[in-house]
Scaffold this motif. Sequence first.
Motif, short mmCIF file in Angstrom:
data_model
loop_
_atom_site.label_atom_id
_atom_site.label_comp_id
_atom_site.label_asym_id
_atom_site.label_seq_id
_atom_site.Cartn_x
_atom_site.Cartn_y
_atom_site.Cartn_z
N ARG A 9 0.83 -1.20 0.00
CA ARG A 9 0.00 0.00 0.00
C ARG A 9 0.87 1.26 0.00
N ILE A 10 1.86 1.30 0.86
CA ILE A 10 2.75 2.46 0.94
C ILE A 10 3.51 2.65 -0.36
N THR A 11 3.98 1.55 -0.94
CA THR A 11 4.69 1.61 -2.21
C THR A 11 3.80 2.15 -3.31
N ARG A 12 2.58 1.70 -3.35
CA ARG A 12 1.64 2.17 -4.36
C ARG A 12 1.34 3.66 -4.19
N ILE A 13 1.15 4.09 -2.94
CA ILE A 13 0.90 5.50 -2.66
C ILE A 13 2.09 6.35 -3.10
N GLU A 14 3.29 5.90 -2.76
CA GLU A 14 4.50 6.65 -3.15
C GLU A 14 4.61 6.76 -4.67
N GLY A 15 4.29 5.68 -5.37
CA GLY A 15 4.34 5.70 -6.83
C GLY A 15 3.33 6.67 -7.42
N GLU A 38 -0.43 19.47 0.01
CA GLU A 38 -1.81 19.08 0.27
C GLU A 38 -2.05 17.64 -0.18
N ILE A 39 -1.62 17.33 -1.38
CA ILE A 39 -1.89 16.02 -1.96
C ILE A 39 -1.17 14.92 -1.19
N SER A 40 0.01 15.20 -0.67
CA SER A 40 0.76 14.16 0.05
C SER A 40 0.12 13.78 1.38
N GLN A 41 -0.91 14.50 1.79
CA GLN A 41 -1.65 14.16 3.01
C GLN A 41 -2.79 13.16 2.73
N ILE A 42 -2.96 12.80 1.48
CA ILE A 42 -4.03 11.89 1.07
C ILE A 42 -3.48 10.47 1.03
N TYR A 43 -4.20 9.56 1.67
CA TYR A 43 -3.75 8.17 1.75
C TYR A 43 -4.71 7.19 1.07
N ASP A 44 -5.73 7.73 0.41
CA ASP A 44 -6.71 6.91 -0.30
C ASP A 44 -6.20 6.68 -1.73
N ILE A 45 -5.89 5.44 -2.05
CA ILE A 45 -5.32 5.11 -3.36
C ILE A 45 -6.25 5.50 -4.50
N GLU A 46 -7.54 5.28 -4.34
CA GLU A 46 -8.48 5.62 -5.41
C GLU A 46 -8.56 7.13 -5.61
#
Length: 79
Positions: A9-15, A38-46
């Motif tokens: 999940r973390i890897t996908r978010i970073e990508g 702002e965007i880096s505070q979002i953790y929802d992949i979708e």
Amino acid sequence: MQYMTSFERITRIEGLLEAIELGLELKFGASSLEVMDEISQIYDIEQLRAIKEGIKTATSIDELRQIYQSSTTENPPEN
């Protein structure tokens, strides 16, 4: 949906964040990167995918912000 480990999940978010950053810089210039805070505070992949796709059609940073400011930000994933 297939189970995803915390690491995946973390890897996908970073990508996705890297792709969004590149898209912003290419389309709107280096000054647009301030929105990454702002965007880096979002953790929802979708939601991150929607932002990445939104870069294609957005004509301004404010238009892009509408994609993620209309919904709430999730808490960061736990390790």
